[in-house]
Design an enzyme around this catalytic site. Structure first.
Site, mmCIF file in Angstrom:
data_model
loop_
_atom_site.group_PDB
_atom_site.id
_atom_site.type_symbol
_atom_site.label_atom_id
_atom_site.label_comp_id
_atom_site.label_asym_id
_atom_site.label_seq_id
_atom_site.Cartn_x
_atom_site.Cartn_y
_atom_site.Cartn_z
ATOM 1 N N ARG A 127 0.832 -1.217 0.000
ATOM 2 C CA ARG A 127 0.000 0.000 0.000
ATOM 3 C C ARG A 127 0.864 1.264 0.000
ATOM 4 O O ARG A 127 0.459 2.300 -0.492
ATOM 5 C CB ARG A 127 -0.936 -0.012 1.213
ATOM 6 C CG ARG A 127 -2.046 -1.062 1.063
ATOM 7 C CD ARG A 127 -2.948 -1.093 2.262
ATOM 8 N NE ARG A 127 -3.625 0.163 2.491
ATOM 9 C CZ ARG A 127 -4.196 0.509 3.640
ATOM 10 N NH1 ARG A 127 -4.177 -0.322 4.663
ATOM 11 N NH2 ARG A 127 -4.788 1.673 3.772
ATOM 12 N N TYR A 141 -7.720 15.896 -5.477
ATOM 13 C CA TYR A 141 -7.896 17.200 -4.818
ATOM 14 C C TYR A 141 -7.062 17.259 -3.549
ATOM 15 O O TYR A 141 -6.826 16.240 -2.907
ATOM 16 C CB TYR A 141 -9.364 17.493 -4.500
ATOM 17 C CG TYR A 141 -10.120 16.427 -3.726
ATOM 18 C CD1 TYR A 141 -10.683 15.333 -4.375
ATOM 19 C CD2 TYR A 141 -10.312 16.542 -2.343
ATOM 20 C CE1 TYR A 141 -11.405 14.382 -3.675
ATOM 21 C CE2 TYR A 141 -11.038 15.598 -1.639
ATOM 22 C CZ TYR A 141 -11.577 14.512 -2.306
ATOM 23 O OH TYR A 141 -12.295 13.561 -1.616
ATOM 24 N N PRO A 142 -6.596 18.477 -3.202
ATOM 25 C CA PRO A 142 -5.852 18.621 -1.953
ATOM 26 C C PRO A 142 -6.801 18.953 -0.801
ATOM 27 O O PRO A 142 -7.900 19.483 -1.036
ATOM 28 C CB PRO A 142 -4.943 19.809 -2.239
ATOM 29 C CG PRO A 142 -5.708 20.652 -3.193
ATOM 30 C CD PRO A 142 -6.595 19.730 -3.993
ATOM 31 N N MET A 143 -6.388 18.637 0.398
ATOM 32 C CA MET A 143 -7.235 18.979 1.559
ATOM 33 C C MET A 143 -6.434 19.245 2.823
ATOM 34 O O MET A 143 -5.269 18.855 2.937
ATOM 35 C CB MET A 143 -8.285 17.897 1.806
ATOM 36 C CG MET A 143 -7.756 16.589 2.329
ATOM 37 S SD MET A 143 -9.114 15.499 2.854
ATOM 38 C CE MET A 143 -9.702 16.297 4.332
ATOM 39 N N ASP A 144 -7.077 19.948 3.728
ATOM 40 C CA ASP A 144 -6.536 20.221 5.066
ATOM 41 C C ASP A 144 -7.518 19.701 6.107
ATOM 42 O O ASP A 144 -8.693 19.519 5.826
ATOM 43 C CB ASP A 144 -6.469 21.744 5.310
ATOM 44 C CG ASP A 144 -5.314 22.416 4.602
ATOM 45 O OD1 ASP A 144 -4.385 21.724 4.161
ATOM 46 O OD2 ASP A 144 -5.360 23.656 4.503
ATOM 47 N N HIS A 168 -14.866 7.346 9.272
ATOM 48 C CA HIS A 168 -14.476 7.685 7.892
ATOM 49 C C HIS A 168 -14.158 6.409 7.097
ATOM 50 O O HIS A 168 -14.637 6.215 5.985
ATOM 51 C CB HIS A 168 -13.254 8.610 7.935
ATOM 52 C CG HIS A 168 -12.517 8.739 6.649
ATOM 53 N ND1 HIS A 168 -12.897 9.609 5.663
ATOM 54 C CD2 HIS A 168 -11.407 8.090 6.167
ATOM 55 C CE1 HIS A 168 -12.069 9.502 4.640
ATOM 56 N NE2 HIS A 168 -11.144 8.602 4.914
ATOM 57 N N GLN A 181 -8.530 4.518 -3.207
ATOM 58 C CA GLN A 181 -8.001 5.810 -2.769
ATOM 59 C C GLN A 181 -6.514 5.694 -2.460
ATOM 60 O O GLN A 181 -6.053 4.677 -1.953
ATOM 61 C CB GLN A 181 -8.769 6.314 -1.532
ATOM 62 C CG GLN A 181 -8.234 5.885 -0.194
ATOM 63 C CD GLN A 181 -8.625 4.468 0.195
ATOM 64 O OE1 GLN A 181 -9.032 3.654 -0.623
ATOM 65 N NE2 GLN A 181 -8.474 4.148 1.473
HETATM 66 C C1 VOV Z 1 -12.552 4.210 -0.838
HETATM 67 C C2 VOV Z 1 -12.624 5.167 0.024
HETATM 68 C C3 VOV Z 1 -11.858 5.407 1.273
HETATM 69 C C4 VOV Z 1 -11.467 4.527 2.283
HETATM 70 C C5 VOV Z 1 -11.766 3.044 2.357
HETATM 71 C C6 VOV Z 1 -10.726 5.279 3.251
HETATM 72 C C7 VOV Z 1 -10.206 4.743 4.434
HETATM 73 C C8 VOV Z 1 -9.300 5.452 5.230
HETATM 74 C C9 VOV Z 1 -8.670 4.918 6.420
HETATM 75 C C10 VOV Z 1 -8.941 3.540 6.999
HETATM 76 C C11 VOV Z 1 -7.815 5.877 6.903
HETATM 77 C C12 VOV Z 1 -6.914 5.813 8.175
HETATM 78 C C13 VOV Z 1 -5.692 5.000 7.967
HETATM 79 C C14 VOV Z 1 -4.901 5.414 6.776
HETATM 80 O O1 VOV Z 1 -4.996 4.671 5.765
HETATM 81 O O2 VOV Z 1 -4.261 6.452 6.791
HETATM 82 C C15 VOV Z 1 -7.891 6.992 5.992
HETATM 83 C C16 VOV Z 1 -7.113 8.161 6.119
HETATM 84 C C17 VOV Z 1 -7.381 9.297 5.401
HETATM 85 N N1 VOV Z 1 -8.372 9.483 4.467
HETATM 86 FE FE1 VOV Z 1 -9.583 8.080 3.716
HETATM 87 N N2 VOV Z 1 -10.642 6.598 2.835
HETATM 88 C C18 VOV Z 1 -11.334 6.699 1.638
HETATM 89 C C19 VOV Z 1 -11.547 7.848 0.875
HETATM 90 C C20 VOV Z 1 -11.120 9.100 1.302
HETATM 91 C C21 VOV Z 1 -11.549 10.351 0.752
HETATM 92 C C22 VOV Z 1 -12.562 10.512 -0.363
HETATM 93 C C23 VOV Z 1 -10.921 11.353 1.422
HETATM 94 C C24 VOV Z 1 -11.137 12.861 1.245
HETATM 95 C C25 VOV Z 1 -12.089 13.359 2.329
HETATM 96 C C26 VOV Z 1 -13.416 13.744 1.807
HETATM 97 O O3 VOV Z 1 -14.320 13.898 2.654
HETATM 98 O O4 VOV Z 1 -13.603 13.973 0.606
HETATM 99 C C27 VOV Z 1 -10.048 10.752 2.371
HETATM 100 C C28 VOV Z 1 -9.192 11.451 3.190
HETATM 101 C C29 VOV Z 1 -8.326 10.801 4.079
HETATM 102 C C30 VOV Z 1 -7.256 11.461 4.767
HETATM 103 C C31 VOV Z 1 -6.890 12.936 4.607
HETATM 104 C C32 VOV Z 1 -6.658 10.546 5.590
HETATM 105 C C33 VOV Z 1 -5.471 10.798 6.545
HETATM 106 C C34 VOV Z 1 -6.026 11.418 7.790
HETATM 107 C C35 VOV Z 1 -5.086 11.599 8.943
HETATM 108 O O5 VOV Z 1 -5.426 12.436 9.803
HETATM 109 O O6 VOV Z 1 -4.040 10.962 8.989
HETATM 110 N N3 VOV Z 1 -10.219 9.389 2.311
HETATM 111 N N4 VOV Z 1 -8.828 6.721 5.020
#
Ligand code: VOV
Length: 245
Positions: A127, A141-144, A168, A181
């Site tokens: 991964r 897209y970028p995000m905060d 999430h 993603q």
């Molecule tokens: C297929 C969609 C999907 C899935 C399964 C998923 C799952 C997960 C898991 C399990 C985790 C935590 C462990 C890791 O893997 O880091 C994350 C982490 C993260 N995510 Fe996510 N995310 C997705 C999708 C997904 C989207 C669409 C977005 C944008 C938010 C949105 O509202 O538009 C996003 C953002 C993030 C971010 C910025 C982080 C890091 C945050 C931090 O503070 O470190 N993410 N995400």
């Protein structure tokens, strides 16, 4: 004081968006156009070799709308390699007919909220150093995470953040098989904190996922977003057709 979560970091990532100067391209000689296409395909060919050797990965997409015409997304073990790739492109013939539209520098990141992930686990390594899926569509897209008044992600305790991230993840999991993603961290590298890169077979799934996530607290209270870029895959064999004038 809230504790930072540990991150596992993989390949460096460059999202390089370019716009084509179609007028200059149309006025170019056949010879120049052929040379530009030939050089570009050769460059993509070297990327394919790197990907086969599992020493990096790339994605090539055309962008819909006026923000850019195409995106080269590159993953490599070092920042130097990213720099070398963009410089090679900048020196190429095709670059004479393109303008930079946007770029983003980051690194593939997994955050370890559960605190029990083993970085040497082959699944985690896969991964962190992924071969990007060659799915039909991309959304970038970028995000905060917000830092404003009562909505400040960085003053939340780690266990509270972990609960929100769990929720999430549960929303995201419903899109298994439909969306992949890649989250890349960019603290200290670029203007936002993360880049979100999504791949889908059907672009409608981007809208559904991004909309649904707006209701997760981590997004509704703490998410801030930059510009969205959406596009269609540009296969190597379709480069000529894309550039045909
Ligand atoms: C297929 C969609 C999907 C899935 C399964 C998923 C799952 C997960 C898991 C399990 C985790 C935590 C462990 C890791 O893997 O880091 C994350 C982490 C993260 N995510 Fe996510 N995310 C997705 C999708 C997904 C989207 C669409 C977005 C944008 C938010 C949105 O509202 O538009 C996003 C953002 C993030 C971010 C910025 C982080 C890091 C945050 C931090 O503070 O470190 N993410 N995400």
């Amino acid at each position: 004081m809230p504790e930072a979560v540990t991150t596992m970091d993989g390949w460096y990532c460059l999202h390089d968006f370019r716009s084509i100067d179609w007028t200059a391209w149309k006025y170019a000689s056949n010879e120049d156009r052929e040379q530009a296409i030939h050089e570009f395909k050769e460059m993509v060919g070297t990327w394919e070799g790197t990907e086969k050797a599992k020493e990096g990965s790339h994605a090539l997409y055309t962008i819909v709308g006026q923000k850019a015409d195409f995106l080269m997304m590159i993953l490599r073990p070092t920042m130097e390699e990213l720099n070398a790739i963009e410089t090679t492109f900048n020196k190429s013939k095709l670059a004479e007919f393109t303008k930079p539209a946007y770029s983003y520098v980051s690194i593939v990141e997994l955050s370890n909220y559960m605190g029990n992930a083993d970085e040497n686990d082959p699944e985690i390594q896969a991964r962190l150093k992924p071969t990007l899926p060659k799915w039909n569509h991309i959304c970038v897209y970028p995000m905060d995470k917000r830092r404003q008044g009562n909505d400040n992600w960085y003053v939340l305790e780690k266990e509270d953040r972990a609960k929100l991230m769990y929720q999430h993840g549960m929303t995201g999991r419903q899109y298994a098989g439909k969306i992949r993603q890649i989250i890349t961290g960019s603290f200290g590298f670029d203007d936002w904190e993360w880049a979100v890169t999504l791949f889908a077979h059907d672009p409608l799934q981007f809208k559904k996922l991004v909309y649904e996530m707006r209701f997760d607290e981590v997004t509704s209270r703490y998410g801030e977003f930059g510009k969205f870029y959406v596009g269609n895959i540009l296969k190597t064999e379709a480069i000529e057709e894309f550039l045909q004038v």
